[in-house]
Design a protein around this motif. Structure first.
Motif, PDB file in Angstrom:
ATOM      1  N   PHE A 160      10.390  -8.338  -2.761  1.00 34.98           N
ATOM      2  CA  PHE A 160       9.812  -9.662  -3.007  1.00 34.98           C
ATOM      3  C   PHE A 160       8.772  -9.527  -4.112  1.00 34.98           C
ATOM      4  O   PHE A 160       7.565  -9.502  -3.847  1.00 34.98           O
ATOM      5  CB  PHE A 160       9.199 -10.227  -1.720  1.00 34.98           C
ATOM      6  CG  PHE A 160      10.188 -10.307  -0.592  1.00 34.98           C
ATOM      7  CD1 PHE A 160      11.172 -11.290  -0.590  1.00 34.98           C
ATOM      8  CD2 PHE A 160      10.156  -9.388   0.460  1.00 34.98           C
ATOM      9  CE1 PHE A 160      12.102 -11.358   0.451  1.00 34.98           C
ATOM     10  CE2 PHE A 160      11.075  -9.456   1.495  1.00 34.98           C
ATOM     11  CZ  PHE A 160      12.054 -10.441   1.490  1.00 34.98           C
ATOM     12  N   ASN A 161       9.234  -9.408  -5.350  1.00 37.73           N
ATOM     13  CA  ASN A 161       8.282  -9.127  -6.441  1.00 37.73           C
ATOM     14  C   ASN A 161       7.418 -10.351  -6.753  1.00 37.73           C
ATOM     15  O   ASN A 161       7.876 -11.493  -6.665  1.00 37.73           O
ATOM     16  CB  ASN A 161       9.001  -8.605  -7.695  1.00 37.73           C
ATOM     17  CG  ASN A 161      10.036  -9.554  -8.252  1.00 37.73           C
ATOM     18  OD1 ASN A 161      10.671 -10.278  -7.489  1.00 37.73           O
ATOM     19  ND2 ASN A 161      10.201  -9.553  -9.552  1.00 37.73           N
ATOM     20  N   VAL A 162       6.180 -10.094  -7.099  1.00 41.97           N
ATOM     21  CA  VAL A 162       5.196 -11.170  -7.272  1.00 41.97           C
ATOM     22  C   VAL A 162       5.409 -11.910  -8.599  1.00 41.97           C
ATOM     23  O   VAL A 162       5.595 -13.130  -8.624  1.00 41.97           O
ATOM     24  CB  VAL A 162       3.754 -10.601  -7.194  1.00 41.97           C
ATOM     25  CG1 VAL A 162       2.735 -11.702  -7.467  1.00 41.97           C
ATOM     26  CG2 VAL A 162       3.507  -9.966  -5.827  1.00 41.97           C
ATOM     27  N   TYR A 163       5.399 -11.180  -9.706  1.00 44.98           N
ATOM     28  CA  TYR A 163       5.530 -11.818 -11.030  1.00 44.98           C
ATOM     29  C   TYR A 163       7.010 -11.925 -11.398  1.00 44.98           C
ATOM     30  O   TYR A 163       7.510 -11.199 -12.232  1.00 44.98           O
ATOM     31  CB  TYR A 163       4.760 -11.004 -12.085  1.00 44.98           C
ATOM     32  CG  TYR A 163       3.268 -11.234 -12.041  1.00 44.98           C
ATOM     33  CD1 TYR A 163       2.685 -12.252 -12.797  1.00 44.98           C
ATOM     34  CD2 TYR A 163       2.445 -10.442 -11.251  1.00 44.98           C
ATOM     35  CE1 TYR A 163       1.313 -12.473 -12.759  1.00 44.98           C
ATOM     36  CE2 TYR A 163       1.073 -10.653 -11.212  1.00 44.98           C
ATOM     37  CZ  TYR A 163       0.525 -11.676 -11.969  1.00 44.98           C
ATOM     38  OH  TYR A 163      -0.840 -11.901 -11.936  1.00 44.98           O
ATOM     39  N   ASN A 164       7.694 -12.876 -10.739  1.00 44.82           N
ATOM     40  CA  ASN A 164       9.150 -12.940 -10.917  1.00 44.82           C
ATOM     41  C   ASN A 164       9.585 -13.990 -11.931  1.00 44.82           C
ATOM     42  O   ASN A 164      10.760 -14.294 -12.065  1.00 44.82           O
ATOM     43  CB  ASN A 164       9.831 -13.170  -9.565  1.00 44.82           C
ATOM     44  CG  ASN A 164       9.444 -14.522  -8.975  1.00 44.82           C
ATOM     45  OD1 ASN A 164       8.760 -15.318  -9.625  1.00 44.82           O
ATOM     46  ND2 ASN A 164       9.871 -14.787  -7.767  1.00 44.82           N
ATOM     47  N   GLY A 165       8.636 -14.597 -12.624  1.00 47.64           N
ATOM     48  CA  GLY A 165       9.012 -15.564 -13.659  1.00 47.64           C
ATOM     49  C   GLY A 165       9.144 -16.987 -13.152  1.00 47.64           C
ATOM     50  O   GLY A 165       9.386 -17.895 -13.931  1.00 47.64           O
ATOM     51  N   GLU A 200       2.309  -4.212  -5.819  1.00 44.03           N
ATOM     52  CA  GLU A 200       1.873  -4.368  -4.415  1.00 44.03           C
ATOM     53  C   GLU A 200       2.959  -4.499  -3.365  1.00 44.03           C
ATOM     54  O   GLU A 200       2.721  -4.246  -2.196  1.00 44.03           O
ATOM     55  CB  GLU A 200       0.931  -5.586  -4.303  1.00 44.03           C
ATOM     56  CG  GLU A 200      -0.438  -5.288  -4.836  1.00 44.03           C
ATOM     57  CD  GLU A 200      -1.386  -6.468  -4.709  1.00 44.03           C
ATOM     58  OE1 GLU A 200      -1.706  -6.868  -3.587  1.00 44.03           O
ATOM     59  OE2 GLU A 200      -1.827  -6.978  -5.761  1.00 44.03           O
ATOM     60  N   MET A 201       4.178  -4.928  -3.750  1.00 46.54           N
ATOM     61  CA  MET A 201       5.183  -5.216  -2.731  1.00 46.54           C
ATOM     62  C   MET A 201       6.152  -4.051  -2.489  1.00 46.54           C
ATOM     63  O   MET A 201       7.155  -4.206  -1.807  1.00 46.54           O
ATOM     64  CB  MET A 201       5.960  -6.497  -3.110  1.00 46.54           C
ATOM     65  CG  MET A 201       5.072  -7.677  -3.444  1.00 46.54           C
ATOM     66  SD  MET A 201       3.817  -8.034  -2.190  1.00 46.54           S
ATOM     67  CE  MET A 201       4.751  -9.122  -1.127  1.00 46.54           C
ATOM     68  N   LEU A 202       5.840  -2.890  -3.036  1.00 46.98           N
ATOM     69  CA  LEU A 202       6.681  -1.711  -2.826  1.00 46.98           C
ATOM     70  C   LEU A 202       6.525  -1.176  -1.400  1.00 46.98           C
ATOM     71  O   LEU A 202       5.444  -1.290  -0.804  1.00 46.98           O
ATOM     72  CB  LEU A 202       6.288  -0.598  -3.796  1.00 46.98           C
ATOM     73  CG  LEU A 202       6.574  -0.834  -5.289  1.00 46.98           C
ATOM     74  CD1 LEU A 202       5.804   0.182  -6.131  1.00 46.98           C
ATOM     75  CD2 LEU A 202       8.068  -0.761  -5.578  1.00 46.98           C
ATOM     76  N   GLU A 205       8.128   4.382   0.724  1.00 50.11           N
ATOM     77  CA  GLU A 205       9.199   5.263   0.217  1.00 50.11           C
ATOM     78  C   GLU A 205       9.470   4.985  -1.260  1.00 50.11           C
ATOM     79  O   GLU A 205       9.695   5.905  -2.049  1.00 50.11           O
ATOM     80  CB  GLU A 205      10.500   5.053   1.031  1.00 50.11           C
ATOM     81  CG  GLU A 205      10.401   5.451   2.497  1.00 50.11           C
ATOM     82  CD  GLU A 205       9.623   4.447   3.370  1.00 50.11           C
ATOM     83  OE1 GLU A 205       9.477   3.265   2.949  1.00 50.11           O
ATOM     84  OE2 GLU A 205       9.139   4.838   4.453  1.00 50.11           O
ATOM     85  N   GLN A 206       9.467   3.712  -1.614  1.00 53.56           N
ATOM     86  CA  GLN A 206       9.667   3.359  -3.031  1.00 53.56           C
ATOM     87  C   GLN A 206       8.519   3.909  -3.879  1.00 53.56           C
ATOM     88  O   GLN A 206       8.733   4.489  -4.941  1.00 53.56           O
ATOM     89  CB  GLN A 206       9.739   1.832  -3.198  1.00 53.56           C
ATOM     90  CG  GLN A 206      11.018   1.212  -2.665  1.00 53.56           C
ATOM     91  CD  GLN A 206      10.995  -0.309  -2.789  1.00 53.56           C
ATOM     92  OE1 GLN A 206      10.094  -0.971  -2.264  1.00 53.56           O
ATOM     93  NE2 GLN A 206      11.964  -0.872  -3.491  1.00 53.56           N
ATOM     94  N   PHE A 207       7.302   3.713  -3.388  1.00 52.32           N
ATOM     95  CA  PHE A 207       6.133   4.182  -4.134  1.00 52.32           C
ATOM     96  C   PHE A 207       6.190   5.693  -4.326  1.00 52.32           C
ATOM     97  O   PHE A 207       5.950   6.214  -5.420  1.00 52.32           O
ATOM     98  CB  PHE A 207       4.838   3.775  -3.418  1.00 52.32           C
ATOM     99  CG  PHE A 207       3.608   4.217  -4.166  1.00 52.32           C
ATOM    100  CD1 PHE A 207       3.100   3.464  -5.204  1.00 52.32           C
ATOM    101  CD2 PHE A 207       2.982   5.428  -3.848  1.00 52.32           C
ATOM    102  CE1 PHE A 207       1.991   3.887  -5.922  1.00 52.32           C
ATOM    103  CE2 PHE A 207       1.873   5.862  -4.560  1.00 52.32           C
ATOM    104  CZ  PHE A 207       1.374   5.084  -5.593  1.00 52.32           C
ATOM    105  N   ALA A 222      -0.266   4.112 -12.860  1.00 52.24           N
ATOM    106  CA  ALA A 222      -1.275   3.091 -12.589  1.00 52.24           C
ATOM    107  C   ALA A 222      -0.735   2.156 -11.525  1.00 52.24           C
ATOM    108  O   ALA A 222       0.444   2.211 -11.194  1.00 52.24           O
ATOM    109  CB  ALA A 222      -1.564   2.312 -13.868  1.00 52.24           C
ATOM    110  N   GLY A 223      -1.596   1.291 -11.014  1.00 53.55           N
ATOM    111  CA  GLY A 223      -1.073   0.282 -10.107  1.00 53.55           C
ATOM    112  C   GLY A 223      -2.109  -0.348  -9.214  1.00 53.55           C
ATOM    113  O   GLY A 223      -3.317  -0.132  -9.368  1.00 53.55           O
ATOM    114  N   HIS A 224      -1.567  -1.164  -8.312  1.00 57.24           N
ATOM    115  CA  HIS A 224      -2.342  -1.707  -7.206  1.00 57.24           C
ATOM    116  C   HIS A 224      -1.887  -0.902  -5.986  1.00 57.24           C
ATOM    117  O   HIS A 224      -0.755  -0.417  -5.974  1.00 57.24           O
ATOM    118  CB  HIS A 224      -2.001  -3.174  -6.959  1.00 57.24           C
ATOM    119  CG  HIS A 224      -2.358  -4.093  -8.097  1.00 57.24           C
ATOM    120  ND1 HIS A 224      -2.345  -5.459  -7.960  1.00 57.24           N
ATOM    121  CD2 HIS A 224      -2.729  -3.845  -9.374  1.00 57.24           C
ATOM    122  CE1 HIS A 224      -2.699  -6.023  -9.104  1.00 57.24           C
ATOM    123  NE2 HIS A 224      -2.937  -5.067  -9.986  1.00 57.24           N
ATOM    124  N   VAL A 225      -2.720  -0.794  -4.982  1.00 56.05           N
ATOM    125  CA  VAL A 225      -2.260  -0.124  -3.762  1.00 56.05           C
ATOM    126  C   VAL A 225      -1.207  -1.036  -3.117  1.00 56.05           C
ATOM    127  O   VAL A 225      -1.493  -2.209  -2.851  1.00 56.05           O
ATOM    128  CB  VAL A 225      -3.420   0.113  -2.768  1.00 56.05           C
ATOM    129  CG1 VAL A 225      -2.890   0.728  -1.482  1.00 56.05           C
ATOM    130  CG2 VAL A 225      -4.494   0.984  -3.396  1.00 56.05           C
TER     131      VAL A 225
END
Ligand SMILES: [Zn+2]
Length: 496
Positions: A160-165, A200-202, A205-207, A222-225
């Motif tokens: 569920f990606n945040v910046y999806n356009g 943030e939505m990872l 396991e993905q991270f 880099a990233g957000h937790v």
């Protein structure tokens, strides 16, 4: 009597003789530097050595060719000389958190806006790869007139990606599972990104899979937790820079595990909210509570972990303070809109006019807490980088980085620490500290010549006499002209 006279003559002869010898000596040692220019008798502010008073600096090609005490490094008057007396030379500044892709109309002018305000390097923290790569390539092909650009490409996000356009610009890639995260990360690596950014939505396991690729490639991550994790876990897996101190507070409370379980449940997203809504709901239910219930031990443990792993922190104080404290409504801030191209300026003015001046106590508390945490990090010698998030939140490109430095000092950092966070630290982050980020012999000549001492008042970083990019000396008149042209919507022309 005669003796006396001859004595005087002798003394005189000796005096002029010495004078003559002295002149010959100094002539011999006055140096002419071909294809170079010299900044004479300038004060240097160096991130490692602090203030060095009255030195001569020779710039040749794109490098600092010589630095020396004026008595030793004597300049022949034949040199091209710039009077540096009572001026201050600092390394060119970085904005370590920008988004060119967020506003593509404004982005056309952002490189020049940055350079005209002394920002000689930027780190773009998320956007479409090819678009950002073209900006990076422009800078690489003409480094004398463009700020250096380091890019991550898109944010790598979860299912569920945040910046999806849809509501927000498409800054991210959706990866639905571990194998998609790996495939997309490998693609970015193959394309040649300068670093990676996890969002943030990872899932954990993905991270972890993304972090393993970053480590293998020796790329910064880099990233957000991710909301499915806690900060110390993410950092131990390789989150070596954290943007906005994002989600640190969620582990800094007594029962952080029960909060983590609650988040994981919400992340199942049974009602199929958009990533933006889902993240918003999780933040809403936990962030303020966490800041209201910080447990000293848990907080200290987090800072210790960040320090242990030397994870760079980019607090982006201005993206909190400017919108939350409604700084953008104040006159000094509104004046910075004059730097913007017409269409952006009109839009920002309209939005600012339509805003209210209400400051929400909970938001204010959060912004204040971020400032306190930043100074706690500085005291713990955690590496900090100055970044803004421009052009979000009315943050005028370039202008806002200088404000970020002021906020760092307002929080409790020294002026030199703030300057270091915008010069040497990002150079270290990109492992360029042997060629960039200091005012030192053989270093790349990315510099700003200031009219006043920034160690006395950090706001003096805005009082610019000249910007030097890759050795190219851009004087104040030219800087003003560039800004005028942007604001008048003149076509973009390369600076000479
Ligand atoms: Zn950002």
């Amino acid at each position: 009597m005669l003796n006396n006279i001859s004595g005087i003559v002798f003394v005189k002869f000796k005096f002029y003789g010495l004078l003559l010898m002295g002149l010959m000596f100094s002539c011999e040692h006055e140096i002419y530097f071909e294809n170079a220019y010299c900044i004479e008798k300038v004060n240097i502010v160096d991130p490692l050595e602090g203030l060095k008073k009255i030195v001569n600096v020779v710039i040749k090609g794109n490098k600092i060719h010589q630095i020396g005490n004026p008595h030793q490094l004597k300049l022949s008057p034949k040199n091209k000389i710039i009077d540096g007396s009572n001026k201050y030379l600092i390394p060119g500044l970085w904005d370590s958190h920008v988004h060119f892709y967020f506003d593509r109309q404004l982005a056309l002018h952002m490189p020049e806006l940055f350079l005209s305000t002394g920002i000689t390097s930027v780190r773009d923290t998320g956007g479409e790869f090819h678009y950002l790569d073209s900006i990076r390539q422009n800078a690489l092909s003409d480094p004398k007139t463009h700020p250096r650009v380091k890019i991550a490409g898109p944010l790598i996000d979860g299912n569920f990606n945040v910046y999806n356009g849809s509501v927000l610009p498409e800054l991210s890639i959706r990866t639905r599972n571990v194998s998609e995260s790996i495939a997309e990360t490998e693609k970015l690596v193959a394309k040649g990104v300068d670093f990676l950014k996890a969002y943030e939505m990872l899932s954990p396991e993905q991270f972890e899979a993304i972090a393993a690729i970053a480590a293998r490639e020796n790329l910064r991550l880099a990233g957000h937790v991710p909301l499915s994790m806690e900060i110390t876990h993410a950092i131990s897996l390789g989150l070596n820079s954290l943007e906005h101190i994002k989600n640190l507070e969620l582990e800094a409370v007594k029962k952080s595990d029960s909060m983590l379980q609650e988040r994981r449940k919400m992340l199942e997203n049974k009602s199929l909210l958009s990533g933006r809504e889902l993240r918003g709901n999780i933040h809403q239910s936990q962030k303020q509570f966490a800041v209201d219930h910080i447990a000293a031990n848990a907080y200290q443990k987090i800072l210790d972990t960040i320090k242990k792993y030397e994870s760079y922190q980019v607090p982006t104080l201005s993206i909190y303070k400017v919108p939350i404290y409604k700084i953008f409504r104040q006159d000094f801030w509104r004046k910075s809109f004059k730097l913007l191209p017409k269409s952006t300026r009109e839009q920002w003015e309209k939005n600012a006019d339509g805003s209210n001046d209400k400051i929400y106590p909970a938001q204010k508390k959060f912004s204040d807490w971020i400032q306190k945490t930043t100074v706690a990090m500085a005291k713990a010698k955690i590496p900090l980088m100055a970044g803004t998030d421009t052009p979000l939140g009315y943050l005028t490109p370039g202008f806002s980085l200088h404000y970020e430095l002021e906020l760092m000092v307002e929080s409790g950092l020294s002026e030199l620490e703030a300057i270091t966070a915008a010069t040497l630290q990002p150079a270290k982050y990109f492992r360029m500290q042997d060629s960039l980020g200091l005012v030192k012999k053989d270093y790349i000549a990315d510099l700003i010549l200031l009219n006043e001492n920034p160690l006395e008042d950090i706001a003096n970083t805005k009082d610019i006499f000249a910007v030097i990019k890759d050795g190219n000396y851009i004087d104040k008149a030219r800087l003003d002209q560039i800004q005028k042209d942007i604001s008048n919507g003149m076509p973009i022309t390369a600076m000479d």
